[in-house]
Design a protein around this motif. Structure first.
Motif, PDB file in Angstrom:
ATOM      1  N   ALA A 119      -8.342  -4.676   1.718  1.00 15.23           N
ATOM      2  CA  ALA A 119      -7.124  -5.446   1.938  1.00 15.23           C
ATOM      3  C   ALA A 119      -6.850  -6.438   0.820  1.00 15.23           C
ATOM      4  O   ALA A 119      -5.706  -6.881   0.665  1.00 15.23           O
ATOM      5  CB  ALA A 119      -7.188  -6.173   3.271  1.00 15.23           C
ATOM      6  N   ASN A 136       2.999  -3.839  12.449  1.00 12.17           N
ATOM      7  CA  ASN A 136       2.385  -2.527  12.228  1.00 12.17           C
ATOM      8  C   ASN A 136       1.166  -2.308  13.128  1.00 12.17           C
ATOM      9  O   ASN A 136       0.856  -1.176  13.479  1.00 12.17           O
ATOM     10  CB  ASN A 136       1.967  -2.384  10.768  1.00 12.17           C
ATOM     11  N   GLY A 137       0.419  -3.372  13.437  1.00 10.58           N
ATOM     12  CA  GLY A 137      -0.781  -3.237  14.243  1.00 10.58           C
ATOM     13  C   GLY A 137      -0.637  -3.761  15.642  1.00 10.58           C
ATOM     14  O   GLY A 137      -1.635  -3.827  16.375  1.00 10.58           O
ATOM     15  N   GLU A 190       0.840  -1.200   0.000  1.00 14.90           N
ATOM     16  CA  GLU A 190       0.000   0.000   0.000  1.00 14.90           C
ATOM     17  C   GLU A 190       0.872   1.245   0.000  1.00 14.90           C
ATOM     18  O   GLU A 190       2.063   1.190   0.296  1.00 14.90           O
ATOM     19  CB  GLU A 190      -0.921   0.005   1.229  1.00 14.90           C
ATOM     20  N   THR A 211       0.655  -8.206  11.948  1.00 17.10           N
ATOM     21  CA  THR A 211       2.024  -7.746  11.718  1.00 17.10           C
ATOM     22  C   THR A 211       2.381  -6.766  12.812  1.00 17.10           C
ATOM     23  O   THR A 211       1.545  -6.335  13.596  1.00 17.10           O
ATOM     24  CB  THR A 211       2.147  -7.077  10.341  1.00 17.10           C
ATOM     25  N   ASN A 220       2.988   0.587   7.948  1.00 17.69           N
ATOM     26  CA  ASN A 220       2.675   1.234   9.232  1.00 17.69           C
ATOM     27  C   ASN A 220       2.335   2.702   8.982  1.00 17.69           C
ATOM     28  O   ASN A 220       3.164   3.596   9.169  1.00 17.69           O
ATOM     29  CB  ASN A 220       3.853   1.093  10.185  1.00 17.69           C
ATOM     30  N   ASP A 244       0.455  -4.512   4.066  1.00 19.28           N
ATOM     31  CA  ASP A 244       0.259  -3.444   5.044  1.00 19.28           C
ATOM     32  C   ASP A 244       1.544  -2.688   5.291  1.00 19.28           C
ATOM     33  O   ASP A 244       2.628  -3.275   5.347  1.00 19.28           O
ATOM     34  CB  ASP A 244      -0.265  -4.037   6.357  1.00 19.28           C
ATOM     35  N   ASP A 273      -3.867  -0.622  11.348  1.00 20.39           N
ATOM     36  CA  ASP A 273      -2.971  -1.474  10.564  1.00 20.39           C
ATOM     37  C   ASP A 273      -3.224  -2.939  10.888  1.00 20.39           C
ATOM     38  O   ASP A 273      -4.000  -3.276  11.790  1.00 20.39           O
ATOM     39  CB  ASP A 273      -1.519  -1.088  10.854  1.00 20.39           C
ATOM     40  N   ASP A 274      -2.534  -3.783  10.117  1.00 17.57           N
ATOM     41  CA  ASP A 274      -2.733  -5.229  10.244  1.00 17.57           C
ATOM     42  C   ASP A 274      -2.256  -5.692  11.619  1.00 17.57           C
ATOM     43  O   ASP A 274      -1.081  -5.513  11.967  1.00 17.57           O
ATOM     44  CB  ASP A 274      -1.967  -5.940   9.125  1.00 17.57           C
ATOM     45  N   ASP A 279      -4.701   1.288  -0.503  1.00 15.91           N
ATOM     46  CA  ASP A 279      -4.871   1.532   0.937  1.00 15.91           C
ATOM     47  C   ASP A 279      -5.444   0.266   1.556  1.00 15.91           C
ATOM     48  O   ASP A 279      -6.589  -0.099   1.309  1.00 15.91           O
ATOM     49  CB  ASP A 279      -5.806   2.709   1.183  1.00 15.91           C
ATOM     50  N   ARG A 280      -4.610  -0.411   2.343  1.00 16.06           N
ATOM     51  CA  ARG A 280      -5.059  -1.680   2.911  1.00 16.06           C
ATOM     52  C   ARG A 280      -6.223  -1.479   3.865  1.00 16.06           C
ATOM     53  O   ARG A 280      -7.090  -2.347   3.993  1.00 16.06           O
ATOM     54  CB  ARG A 280      -3.895  -2.353   3.640  1.00 16.06           C
ATOM     55  N   GLU A 281      -6.241  -0.344   4.565  1.00 18.33           N
ATOM     56  CA  GLU A 281      -7.322  -0.102   5.511  1.00 18.33           C
ATOM     57  C   GLU A 281      -8.644   0.153   4.793  1.00 18.33           C
ATOM     58  O   GLU A 281      -9.708  -0.014   5.376  1.00 18.33           O
ATOM     59  CB  GLU A 281      -6.984   1.094   6.407  1.00 18.33           C
TER      60      GLU A 281
END
Length: 858
Positions: free
Chosen positions: A183, A253-254, A122, A251, A213, A211, A247-248, A178-180
């Motif tokens: 996905a 990131n989330g 993304e 991972t 961050n 994803d 975020d995921d 944009d993954r959000e």
């Protein structure tokens, strides 16, 4: 690693015995970094901690190491791709449709390949369109093939996110992902010939957005409120703060981690609380929470993704307000060890002392509210202690009157406690007990009669001045030298006197049991006893005198009058007696006839029925009708007995066959005496005199009425007059009218010479006026009718009296008038008619003029 407890895994923390592997809050185990596995099996121990109960559980996990797969073309090789780079495969050309040839040379169709997912990072910066992959069929060497893609992101919203070159089969992404927002995408690739005929079966393409961050953790609330009891042990749960990262979560990131940044105030320690980095549970970590010192803590909590890495992760903060709740860890203490007060005797509901206490717990709470108890010093319960809800003071109140002569002072021991029990381990303070000294002041108390409602018994009729009793009062003020004076307060019959000094009661009159002031043989009097104190006080006492009856009343005969027939053996007279005394001074009675005069016993006889009744009857065969006075002697049974001679009036009258007096006989038996006859004559004379005076008055009034004028001014005459006129005969059909007078006559020259128009002859005729009768000065009442008739006759025959005989002459309208008879004219009561001319017709038409003429009404 699944772990279940009754709380639903809330407040649970996972740990491992290896630094290479970690376990998330949901139980997922992952490698913390790149790990080289030296063997094919690894044994780990996972520990679970319950942060509330501090419980601990362990489990053994075996990891089996598999060989690295060779066909993992979807996995990137070499260095880790950086954001923005395209994930390259071993070959950027996919051959989803491949043909295989068998050994015998025959071609057979193999099933389609499963295309590995395509990963797209993304937030790629481009340039766009950016090639993702190339799709090719091995039949493109034989024929020309056109490629296309369908699905969400291609020909369905969002449109044209992905595109494909129909000739080369290269697929592109046209803008940053944009993954959000989304996905993954599911597309289908199609291969057709130039005529649109399907060459290959559609192939599924799965595109996953990798994803990055690009989202900070966001707290659900910016301010969290929690509470913890003061004195809580370390490890006590306080509250939970939660932050979400878009975020995921699988991972780094989330993966959010929490930490406490600051704590205000930093007392008694700068680290009073800690937070579970994964769950956000805040717990106490140090002892010493004291609400009386610090009532509230403000803790700033930070949430950071990238597993809490402050160098690479994104952070956000929230405020946690922790209130230290009160527990009853401070017993109430008196501010003084002794208190004092003063109370007048015989007073109740009086506050005599205020007890002040100090309590450091939360004001106006059960931990602060004071309850007072009297431990000793008041066995009779004269006092109670009430709590002031505002100040928490103890108000010592008198609930039972105290007596100075009995207790001059009280020494109370008082204990104070809280409405809520003390916390565990807290003991009562020695200052929770105090002494209260209450002094009783002497006041002037009213004297009282020890025997109130005093009852004495004596016979009625005791002589005046007899001493009955001494009715004295007692002054309760033993320590005061005071004198008591007595006086009467209530003596209905004024029979008694009291000595003002010693309270001796004497009679002022003869006590009579038969008096109206006696109720149920008891006479009641009230006396007042007053001392000479300052101010003086007084008390009352009631003396009841029970009078014993003596035979002091002679009996009276009943009835006083009776009726009997003139012949004996037809009826008798029942007699009895009434005595104001009571038993045994009443019946049985003795009835007897006196010997004087002798005619009494000659004509009458008494027969005894019982002790109270006797019968009076005639002794002789016949007694002339009349009223006779029969004396009878009645004697009671008292000791000594009393007798009385009573007279009964007996009416002797003739009787019918039933023994009842006849009407004529009753009148004959009345036997009027000379006095009665004189009285009747006087009444008759008075009645006749009144009648005569009434007649004279009527005549005088009639004479005065006739002396007035018989004829009054017509304008002043408002009486209703009835005038009788001559009969008018029959109806109009019986009359012979001369209608020629309605036409213009030739003989009336003096009328015709007048001006044309309506003419009337209403002049007063010239002629001799008749003589009216002269009104007499004093008319005789018998001549009034003649006088009125003569005046009426003269007025009727007077041609000069209005209304005059008038002749109205109209213009000649020609002969042969069609008017016909006057009787054909009809009058209507509905029309408006002017009757004002009636006023001109004189007094005889005044009534009609008043009714119809429209003049002013009286």
């Amino acid at each position: 690693v699944k772990f279940n407890n009754c709380a639903g895994n809330k407040g649970v923390r996972y740990e491992t015995n290896s630094l290479d592997f970690k376990v998330r809050a949901d139980g997922t185990m992952y490698a913390a970094h790149h790990v080289q596995m030296p063997s094919k099996q690894l044994v780990l121990v996972v520990t679970v901690w319950d942060l509330q109960t501090l419980g601990r559980w362990e489990a053994i996990v075996r990891l089996l190491v598999a060989e690295k797969l060779q066909h993992n073309g979807h996995k990137p090789k070499g260095k880790k791709p950086v954001p923005g780079e395209l994930v390259q495969q071993q070959s950027d050309t996919l051959l989803p449709w491949r043909q295989h040839q068998s050994a015998n040379g025959l071609r057979r169709q193999k099933r389609d390949w499963v295309i590995p997912p395509i990963n797209v990072p993304e937030n790629s910066r481009g340039p766009f369109p950016q090639q993702l992959v190339r799709i090719r069929s091995d039949k493109d060497k034989e024929i020309h093939i056109r490629y296309s893609i369908t699905g969400v992101g291609a020909d369905q919203p969002p449109m044209e996110v992905f595109s494909i070159d129909p000739v080369s089969g290269r697929m592109y992404v046209t803008r940053p992902m944009d993954r959000e927002e989304r996905a993954s995408y599911h597309l289908r690739a199609h291969a057709v010939d130039m005529n649109g005929n399907k060459v290959e079966n559609p192939i599924d393409l799965y595109i996953y957005v990798i994803d990055m961050n690009d989202n900070r953790p966001e707290f659900i609330n910016q301010v969290y409120n929690g509470s913890v009891d003061e004195g809580s042990k370390p490890g006590t749960y306080v509250m939970t703060v939660t932050a979400n990262d878009a975020d995921d979560s699988t991972t780094a990131n989330g993966m959010v981690r929490y930490r406490i940044v600051t704590q205000t105030p930093q007392s008694p320690s700068q680290n009073m609380f800690t937070i579970n980095s994964e769950t956000g549970d805040i717990v106490t970590v140090a002892a010493g929470l004291d609400r009386e010192k610090v009532q509230q803590y403000i803790v700033i909590v930070q949430a950071t993704d990238m597993e809490g890495n402050l160098n690479y992760g994104l952070s956000n903060t929230a405020t946690a307000i922790i209130t230290v709740t009160d527990v009853n860890d401070n017993p109430p203490e008196f501010t003084s060890s002794t208190y004092s007060g003063e109370v007048p005797e015989n007073r109740v509901e009086v506050v005599v002392a205020n007890l002040t206490v100090m309590d450091r717990d939360q004001p106006h709470s059960p931990n602060w509210n004071a309850i007072y108890r009297i431990i000793s010093g008041d066995p009779s319960g004269h006092f109670t202690i009430r709590t002031d809800p505002v100040t928490n003071e103890g108000m010592v109140t008198v609930v039972k009157a105290v007596d100075y002569e009995m207790n001059r002072a009280f020494m109370l021991t008082v204990m104070v406690s809280n409405q809520a029990p003390l916390a565990s381990g807290i003991q009562m303070s020695f200052q929770s007990t105090a002494g209260v000294t209450i002094s009783v002041t002497d006041v002037n108390e009213a004297p009282y009669f020890p025997t109130n409602h005093k009852l004495i018994r004596l016979e009625e009729g005791v002589p005046t001045g007899t001493v009955l009793t001494t009715f004295s009062a007692v002054d309760p003020d033993r320590f005061m030298q005071q004198a008591v004076r007595y006086s009467k307060l209530s003596d209905p019959a004024n029979w008694l006197n009291i000595n003002a000094t010693n309270g001796q009661i004497t009679t002022a009159a003869v006590l009579d049991r038969e008096s109206d002031y006696i109720k149920n043989n008891v006479y009641e009097a009230t006396f007042l006893a007053a001392d000479n104190g300052i101010p003086p006080a007084s008390g009352t006492g009631t003396l009841q005198i029970y009078l014993i009856d003596i035979n002091d009343n002679a009996p009276e005969l009943l009835p006083k009058e009776a009726q009997i027939c003139e012949k004996p053996n037809l009826n008798v007279i029942n007699i009895t007696a009434a005595d104001a005394d009571i038993d045994p001074n009443v019946g049985p009675f003795v009835f007897e006839l006196p010997s004087v005069p002798s005619a009494v016993r000659k004509n009458w006889t008494i027969t005894r029925l019982n002790g109270d009744y006797a019968q009076l009857s005639l002794r002789i065969m016949y007694l002339e009708a009349g009223v006779y006075d029969v004396p009878i002697i009645v004697t009671d049974s008292g000791n000594p007995p009393l007798y009385n001679t009573s007279v009964i009036k007996v009416k002797v009258c003739p009787c019918d066959e039933n023994g009842d007096c006849t009407t004529i006989g009753a009148v004959a038996a009345a036997g009027l005496g000379t006095g009665a006859i004189i009285a009747i004559l006087i009444c008759i004379i008075i009645l006749l005199t009144m009648v005569l005076l009434f007649v004279v008055w009527m005549k005088r009034r009639e004479k005065e009425r006739h002396t007035k004028q018989l004829l009054i001014d017509p304008e002043d005459d408002v009486r209703d007059n009835i005038l009788k006129y001559d009969e008018e005969g029959g109806g109009e059909e019986d009359q012979d009218y001369d209608l020629s007078q309605l036409q213009q006559p030739e003989t009336m020259d003096h009328v015709l010479n007048k001006t044309p128009g309506v003419r009337r002859v209403d002049e007063r005729p010239i002629g001799a006026e008749p003589q009216y009768p002269i009104r007499p000065v004093i008319p005789h009442p018998g001549d009034i009718g003649d006088f009125i008739n003569e005046g009426l006759r003269a007025a009727d025959n007077d041609p000069t009296a209005p209304p005059y005989d008038s002749l109205l002459v109209f213009d000649y309208e020609g002969s042969g008038s069609t008017a016909g008879s006057v009787s054909s004219l009809n009058s209507s009561s509905s029309g408006d008619q002017d009757y004002d001319y009636l006023n001109d017709w004189g007094p005889r038409f005044k009534k009609l003029a008043d009714m119809y003429g429209g003049g002013e009404e009286d």
